[in-house]
Motif scaffolding. Structure first.
Motif, PDB file in Angstrom:
ATOM      1  N   GLU A  97       0.894  -0.684  -0.271  1.00 15.99           N
ATOM      2  CA  GLU A  97      -0.155  -0.699  -0.122  1.00 15.99           C
ATOM      3  C   GLU A  97       1.508   1.479  -0.326  1.00 15.99           C
ATOM      4  N   TYR A  98       0.425   2.074   0.151  1.00 12.04           N
ATOM      5  CA  TYR A  98       1.043   3.845  -0.116  1.00 12.04           C
ATOM      6  C   TYR A  98       0.408   5.286  -0.753  1.00 12.04           C
ATOM      7  N   MET A  99       0.522   5.182   0.321  1.00  8.43           N
ATOM      8  CA  MET A  99      -0.058   7.228  -0.153  1.00  8.43           C
ATOM      9  C   MET A  99       0.929   8.031  -0.928  1.00  8.43           C
ATOM     10  N   LEU A 100       0.041   8.949  -1.748  1.00  4.73           N
ATOM     11  CA  LEU A 100       0.927   9.472  -2.784  1.00  4.73           C
ATOM     12  C   LEU A 100       0.182  11.408  -2.077  1.00  4.73           C
ATOM     13  N   ILE A 101       1.102  12.052  -1.898  1.00  5.24           N
ATOM     14  CA  ILE A 101       0.103  13.386  -1.926  1.00  5.24           C
ATOM     15  C   ILE A 101       0.597  14.484  -3.498  1.00  5.24           C
ATOM     16  N   LYS A 107      -4.348  14.285  -1.785  1.00  5.56           N
ATOM     17  CA  LYS A 107      -4.044  13.085  -1.486  1.00  5.56           C
ATOM     18  C   LYS A 107      -4.476  11.640  -1.862  1.00  5.56           C
ATOM     19  N   VAL A 108      -3.321  10.729  -1.700  1.00  6.35           N
ATOM     20  CA  VAL A 108      -4.141   9.274  -3.368  1.00  6.35           C
ATOM     21  C   VAL A 108      -3.913   8.040  -1.980  1.00  6.35           C
ATOM     22  N   TRP A 109      -4.685   7.263  -1.537  1.00  7.86           N
ATOM     23  CA  TRP A 109      -4.251   6.158  -0.911  1.00  7.86           C
ATOM     24  C   TRP A 109      -4.307   4.704  -1.646  1.00  7.86           C
ATOM     25  N   LEU A 110      -2.879   4.625  -2.438  1.00  9.32           N
ATOM     26  CA  LEU A 110      -3.145   3.642  -3.158  1.00  9.32           C
ATOM     27  C   LEU A 110      -3.361   2.317  -2.290  1.00  9.32           C
ATOM     28  N   ASN A 111      -4.006   1.224  -3.182  1.00  5.40           N
ATOM     29  CA  ASN A 111      -4.439  -0.153  -2.290  1.00  5.40           C
ATOM     30  C   ASN A 111      -3.187  -0.908  -2.738  1.00  5.40           C
ATOM     31  N   SER A 112      -2.836  -2.289  -2.536  1.00 11.19           N
ATOM     32  CA  SER A 112      -2.875  -3.401  -3.233  1.00 11.19           C
ATOM     33  C   SER A 112      -2.513  -3.998  -4.660  1.00 11.19           C
ATOM     34  N   GLU A 113      -1.592  -3.986  -5.675  1.00  5.73           N
ATOM     35  CA  GLU A 113      -1.765  -4.043  -6.648  1.00  5.73           C
ATOM     36  C   GLU A 113      -2.817  -3.492  -7.727  1.00  5.73           C
ATOM     37  N   GLN A 219     -17.726   1.016   4.217  1.00  2.77           N
ATOM     38  CA  GLN A 219     -17.807  -0.475   3.923  1.00  2.77           C
ATOM     39  C   GLN A 219     -16.932  -0.228   3.476  1.00  2.77           C
ATOM     40  N   TYR A 220     -16.408   0.973   2.264  1.00  4.73           N
ATOM     41  CA  TYR A 220     -15.834   0.597   0.807  1.00  4.73           C
ATOM     42  C   TYR A 220     -14.442   1.148   0.837  1.00  4.73           C
ATOM     43  N   VAL A 221     -13.968   2.210   2.323  1.00  5.05           N
ATOM     44  CA  VAL A 221     -12.593   2.772   2.342  1.00  5.05           C
ATOM     45  C   VAL A 221     -12.201   3.225   3.639  1.00  5.05           C
ATOM     46  N   ALA A 222     -12.830   1.674   4.826  1.00  2.35           N
ATOM     47  CA  ALA A 222     -12.405   1.206   5.327  1.00  2.35           C
ATOM     48  C   ALA A 222     -11.224   1.045   5.839  1.00  2.35           C
ATOM     49  N   TRP A 223     -10.219   0.078   4.198  1.00  4.14           N
ATOM     50  CA  TRP A 223      -9.414  -0.231   4.124  1.00  4.14           C
ATOM     51  C   TRP A 223      -8.375   1.061   4.573  1.00  4.14           C
ATOM     52  N   THR A 224      -8.774   1.770   4.581  1.00  2.29           N
ATOM     53  CA  THR A 224      -7.851   3.376   4.221  1.00  2.29           C
ATOM     54  C   THR A 224      -7.170   3.278   5.477  1.00  2.29           C
TER      55      THR A 224
END
Length: 298
Positions: A97-101, A107-113, A219-224
């Protein structure tokens, strides 16, 4: 005895490897690779505060890297606009996972793959990025330049907002709006589908149709926030999510178990065995871990 000893020393490679036990399968972590427009490839695990020069862009990039964030935004320099837009690309692998500004402060939170292409600095008229995978955006407001996300045959046009986009739901692309306003636009069409907070737009790539409905956005953003949230999801969908995060493969000895459903809230950074035990308790299915393969049976 002598024959047995000789065989032991002459054929050690024929002994079977021990299966990897569950605690050796670690949850995902912050990792990604950055590709500059001039061909440079940078492992962001090794990045600290640094200055890079993108040869094609003919400009320096001031990067402030931490263990999980790549930051292009420098408030002291203000919002920059350029006539020549040059794209970089960030790639997050399975188990990452990674965060990009971005340069405008978005701000962008990037999930796996997941991979995303984005400009070093945005142009004069529009702020555009290209996404494949899953990401959560908090877009910086800019009334003069709309923010657009190009996603495999669909465009999300943003008006200063927070939303999640996921292209890994089978044949669907899902856009969930948390706050603000976005519109969905298909290629070769002038029609825009507007979303209000709490709405999900599901684009079927096969039929080209868009369906909009109300959902619980958490339910859709809890991963962040480090949580898996499953609401009546099929076991196959859940295992697809876990396989990306823990970087494992899944094998079903019993095909029918794919269609069992499970609801629950589970820690994203827990040992994988804890999550599998919770699913077993709720559904009765059994999991066996061998090397990096999870075998699912009744």
């Amino acid at each position: 005895i002598l024959v047995a000893i000789a065989y032991y020393f002459m054929a050690p490679n024929e002994t079977m490897e021990s299966p990897v036990i569950a605690h050796q399968i670690q949850p995902g972590m912050s990792k990604a690779t950055l590709y500059l427009s001039d061909g440079q490839e940078i492992d962001l695990l090794q990045l600290g505060d640094s200055t890079l020069r993108d040869g094609l862009a003919e400009q320096e990039i001031l990067l402030r890297g931490t263990s999980n964030t790549l930051n292009y935004y420098d408030p002291s320099r203000g919002i920059r606009q350029v006539e020549k837009v040059v794209y970089n690309k960030i790639v997050v692998p399975r188990g990452g996972e990674y965060m990009l500004i971005l340069s405008d402060g978005t701000k962008v939170w990037l999930n796996s793959e997941t991979e995303m292409e984005y400009p070093l600095c945005f142009g004069l008229d529009v702020r555009e990025v290209r996404l494949k995978g899953e990401a959560y955006f908090e877009v910086k407001k800019d009334s003069t330049r709309p923010f657009c996300v190009e996603i495999e045959g669909m465009q999300v046009r943003v008006y200063g907002t927070s939303f999640n986009v996921n292209t890994r739901k089978g044949n669907d692309i899902q856009t969930v709006l948390v706050e603000g306003e976005v519109s969905i636009k298909l290629p070769h069409s002038t029609k825009e589908y507007m979303l209000s907070p709490g709405k999900l737009a599901r684009f079927d790539r096969g039929s080209g149709k868009i369906e909009i409905k109300s959902v619980n956005v958490q339910q859709y953003v809890a991963w962040t926030k480090g949580i898996f949230t499953f609401e009546e999801e099929s076991l196959e969908q859940i295992m697809n999510t876990l396989s990306l995060w823990y970087d494992v493969d899944v094998f079903y000895q019993t095909e029918s178990v794919k269609h069992l459903h499970f609801s629950g809230h589970l820690g994203r950074y827990k040992e994988i065995q804890d999550i599998l035990d919770a699913i077993t308790e709720a559904t009765g299915v059994k999991f066996t871990i061998k090397e990096r393969i999870i075998i699912v049976t009744k």
